[in-house]
Design a protein around this motif. Structure first.
Motif, PDB file in Angstrom:
ATOM      1  N   PRO A 172     -21.954   1.834  13.794  1.00  0.00           N
ATOM      2  CA  PRO A 172     -22.787   0.656  13.483  1.00  0.00           C
ATOM      3  C   PRO A 172     -22.834   0.309  11.999  1.00  0.00           C
ATOM      4  N   GLU A 173     -22.887   1.313  11.133  1.00  0.00           N
ATOM      5  CA  GLU A 173     -22.934   1.018   9.701  1.00  0.00           C
ATOM      6  C   GLU A 173     -21.621   0.429   9.207  1.00  0.00           C
ATOM      7  N   TRP A 174     -20.524   0.929   9.738  1.00  0.00           N
ATOM      8  CA  TRP A 174     -19.228   0.375   9.369  1.00  0.00           C
ATOM      9  C   TRP A 174     -19.069  -1.026   9.942  1.00  0.00           C
ATOM     10  N   GLN A 175     -19.564  -1.238  11.144  1.00  0.00           N
ATOM     11  CA  GLN A 175     -19.469  -2.571  11.741  1.00  0.00           C
ATOM     12  C   GLN A 175     -20.165  -3.597  10.857  1.00  0.00           C
ATOM     13  N   ASN A 176     -21.324  -3.241  10.358  1.00  0.00           N
ATOM     14  CA  ASN A 176     -22.050  -4.154   9.477  1.00  0.00           C
ATOM     15  C   ASN A 176     -21.270  -4.390   8.184  1.00  0.00           C
ATOM     16  N   TYR A 177     -20.695  -3.335   7.635  1.00  0.00           N
ATOM     17  CA  TYR A 177     -19.932  -3.466   6.387  1.00  0.00           C
ATOM     18  C   TYR A 177     -18.665  -4.296   6.602  1.00  0.00           C
ATOM     19  N   LEU A 178     -17.966  -4.059   7.697  1.00  0.00           N
ATOM     20  CA  LEU A 178     -16.750  -4.827   7.988  1.00  0.00           C
ATOM     21  C   LEU A 178     -17.074  -6.308   8.131  1.00  0.00           C
ATOM     22  N   SER A 179     -18.218  -6.595   8.731  1.00  0.00           N
ATOM     23  CA  SER A 179     -18.616  -7.986   8.952  1.00  0.00           C
ATOM     24  C   SER A 179     -19.027  -8.670   7.655  1.00  0.00           C
ATOM     25  N   THR A 180     -19.875  -8.013   6.875  1.00  0.00           N
ATOM     26  CA  THR A 180     -20.396  -8.635   5.656  1.00  0.00           C
ATOM     27  C   THR A 180     -19.373  -8.651   4.524  1.00  0.00           C
ATOM     28  N   SER A 181     -18.404  -7.757   4.573  1.00  0.00           N
ATOM     29  CA  SER A 181     -17.390  -7.673   3.512  1.00  0.00           C
ATOM     30  C   SER A 181     -16.011  -8.079   4.027  1.00  0.00           C
ATOM     31  N   TYR A 182     -15.991  -8.917   5.030  1.00  0.00           N
ATOM     32  CA  TYR A 182     -14.740  -9.271   5.698  1.00  0.00           C
ATOM     33  C   TYR A 182     -13.683  -9.796   4.720  1.00  0.00           C
ATOM     34  N   ASN A 183     -14.033 -10.771   3.907  1.00  0.00           N
ATOM     35  CA  ASN A 183     -13.045 -11.378   3.009  1.00  0.00           C
ATOM     36  C   ASN A 183     -12.467 -10.363   2.029  1.00  0.00           C
ATOM     37  N   LEU A 184     -13.341  -9.545   1.461  1.00  0.00           N
ATOM     38  CA  LEU A 184     -12.901  -8.523   0.509  1.00  0.00           C
ATOM     39  C   LEU A 184     -11.955  -7.526   1.176  1.00  0.00           C
ATOM     40  N   LEU A 185     -12.331  -7.055   2.357  1.00  0.00           N
ATOM     41  CA  LEU A 185     -11.530  -6.058   3.063  1.00  0.00           C
ATOM     42  C   LEU A 185     -10.222  -6.656   3.587  1.00  0.00           C
ATOM     43  N   TRP A 186     -10.291  -7.904   4.045  1.00  0.00           N
ATOM     44  CA  TRP A 186      -9.066  -8.562   4.502  1.00  0.00           C
ATOM     45  C   TRP A 186      -8.064  -8.672   3.360  1.00  0.00           C
ATOM     46  N   ASP A 187      -8.521  -9.117   2.194  1.00  0.00           N
ATOM     47  CA  ASP A 187      -7.623  -9.248   1.047  1.00  0.00           C
ATOM     48  C   ASP A 187      -7.004  -7.906   0.669  1.00  0.00           C
ATOM     49  N   TRP A 188      -7.818  -6.870   0.672  1.00  0.00           N
ATOM     50  CA  TRP A 188      -7.316  -5.539   0.323  1.00  0.00           C
ATOM     51  C   TRP A 188      -6.251  -5.079   1.309  1.00  0.00           C
ATOM     52  N   ALA A 189      -6.568  -5.132   2.615  1.00  0.00           N
ATOM     53  CA  ALA A 189      -5.619  -4.665   3.634  1.00  0.00           C
ATOM     54  C   ALA A 189      -4.382  -5.552   3.684  1.00  0.00           C
ATOM     55  N   PHE A 190      -4.585  -6.855   3.501  1.00  0.00           N
ATOM     56  CA  PHE A 190      -3.447  -7.794   3.513  1.00  0.00           C
ATOM     57  C   PHE A 190      -2.459  -7.464   2.402  1.00  0.00           C
ATOM     58  N   TRP A 191      -2.960  -7.217   1.201  1.00  0.00           N
ATOM     59  CA  TRP A 191      -2.057  -6.936   0.081  1.00  0.00           C
ATOM     60  C   TRP A 191      -1.424  -5.553   0.186  1.00  0.00           C
ATOM     61  N   GLU A 192      -2.107  -4.637   0.845  1.00  0.00           N
ATOM     62  CA  GLU A 192      -1.479  -3.348   1.143  1.00  0.00           C
ATOM     63  C   GLU A 192      -0.303  -3.557   2.094  1.00  0.00           C
ATOM     64  N   TRP A 193      -0.484  -4.424   3.072  1.00  0.00           N
ATOM     65  CA  TRP A 193       0.572  -4.770   4.023  1.00  0.00           C
ATOM     66  C   TRP A 193       1.723  -5.477   3.297  1.00  0.00           C
ATOM     67  N   VAL A 194       1.374  -6.369   2.385  1.00  0.00           N
ATOM     68  CA  VAL A 194       2.392  -7.053   1.581  1.00  0.00           C
ATOM     69  C   VAL A 194       3.250  -6.040   0.819  1.00  0.00           C
ATOM     70  N   ASP A 195       2.588  -5.079   0.185  1.00  0.00           N
ATOM     71  CA  ASP A 195       3.333  -4.071  -0.585  1.00  0.00           C
ATOM     72  C   ASP A 195       4.279  -3.277   0.315  1.00  0.00           C
ATOM     73  N   TYR A 196       3.791  -2.932   1.511  1.00  0.00           N
ATOM     74  CA  TYR A 196       4.633  -2.189   2.452  1.00  0.00           C
ATOM     75  C   TYR A 196       5.861  -3.019   2.850  1.00  0.00           C
ATOM     76  N   LEU A 197       5.631  -4.285   3.222  1.00  0.00           N
ATOM     77  CA  LEU A 197       6.735  -5.132   3.662  1.00  0.00           C
ATOM     78  C   LEU A 197       7.686  -5.478   2.517  1.00  0.00           C
ATOM     79  N   GLN A 198       7.158  -5.544   1.303  1.00  0.00           N
ATOM     80  CA  GLN A 198       8.038  -5.791   0.164  1.00  0.00           C
ATOM     81  C   GLN A 198       9.026  -4.644  -0.005  1.00  0.00           C
ATOM     82  N   ALA A 199       8.531  -3.420   0.228  1.00  0.00           N
ATOM     83  CA  ALA A 199       9.417  -2.256   0.145  1.00  0.00           C
ATOM     84  C   ALA A 199      10.474  -2.289   1.251  1.00  0.00           C
ATOM     85  N   CYS A 200      10.118  -2.868   2.401  1.00  0.00           N
ATOM     86  CA  CYS A 200      11.061  -2.965   3.519  1.00  0.00           C
ATOM     87  C   CYS A 200      12.037  -4.124   3.334  1.00  0.00           C
TER      88      CYS A 200
END
Length: 217
Positions: A172-200
């Motif tokens: 429940p605490e993570w659910q609240n954090y994921l919801s309220t910090s969605y944009n921040l977390l999306w940007d972080w995970a998205f750019w991590e994915w970008v870095d991975y795919l850039q290496a590929c």
């Protein structure tokens, strides 16, 4: 909640599954803001992972890495008679929504079983590094399943696993954090994915612009 551990979720990554799995969790939680998400079914997460993969695979023709099976899965779906979706020349967000609906109606049991064999366990492995040190690989999944339940209230991992092994239950605490910090977390995970795919895809520039369809104004 341990944000330092959250920042290590993508360590030791050999394919795109962790990025897509986490981004899918974020999207589903975000879409259900105001509701108790609780159980996230593996089938629902599979649909979201395949939806996120559609554009970079078919439109940008990116490599997902030698060990990644998602492109193969997407190709198989397009050649089957189950997925009633004709890709338009230019993909829009509405098209993605329709694709998501069509995927949800397709028989995905085999693909779900394949995708969810390891990633739900390995993503939250950083929460239990001490307990898993030296553990044989064949026992890791079972051990993480047990630890996530035993330490759900004290260690507060991102989630634990339902008894029927049909999905994950977000803390429940993570659910609240994921919801309220969605944009921040999306940007972080998205750019991590970008870095991975850039290496590929070292010969391809501007990977970030190739992962999502352009916004149609």
């Amino acid at each position: 909640m341990n944000l330092e551990v959250l920042g290590r979720l993508f360590e030791k990554t050999t394919n795109s599954y962790k990025y897509l799995f986490f981004l899918s969790i974020l999207n589903i939680v975000h879409q259900q803001t105001g509701n108790s998400v609780n159980l996230l079914l593996y089938q629902t997460l599979t649909v979201e992972m395949l939806t996120l993969s559609w554009y970079p695979h078919f439109y940008s023709q990116l490599s997902f890495g030698t060990q990644d099976k998602i492109p193969e899965m997407l190709n198989g779906l397009t050649y089957s008679n189950f997925l009633q979706f004709k890709p338009p020349q230019q993909l829009t967000q509405n098209d993605l929504n329709q694709l998501r609906k069509n995927l949800a109606l397709s028989p995905l049991d085999a693909l779900t079983s394949q995708l969810m064999r390891y990633v739900p366990y390995r993503l939250i492995r950083p929460f239990f590094e001490l307990e898993l040190f030296g553990e044989k690989d064949g026992k890791i999944n079972r051990k993480i399943r047990e630890l996530s339940e035993d330490y759900f209230e004290s260690r507060k991992p991102l989630y634990y696993f339902d008894v029927e092994n049909q999905g994950i239950l977000i803390h429940p605490e993570w659910q609240n954090y994921l919801s309220t910090s969605y944009n921040l977390l999306w940007d972080w995970a998205f750019w991590e994915w970008v870095d991975y795919l850039q290496a590929c895809n070292p010969k391809i520039s501007d990977i970030a612009s190739r992962l999502l369809p352009p916004k149609i104004i």
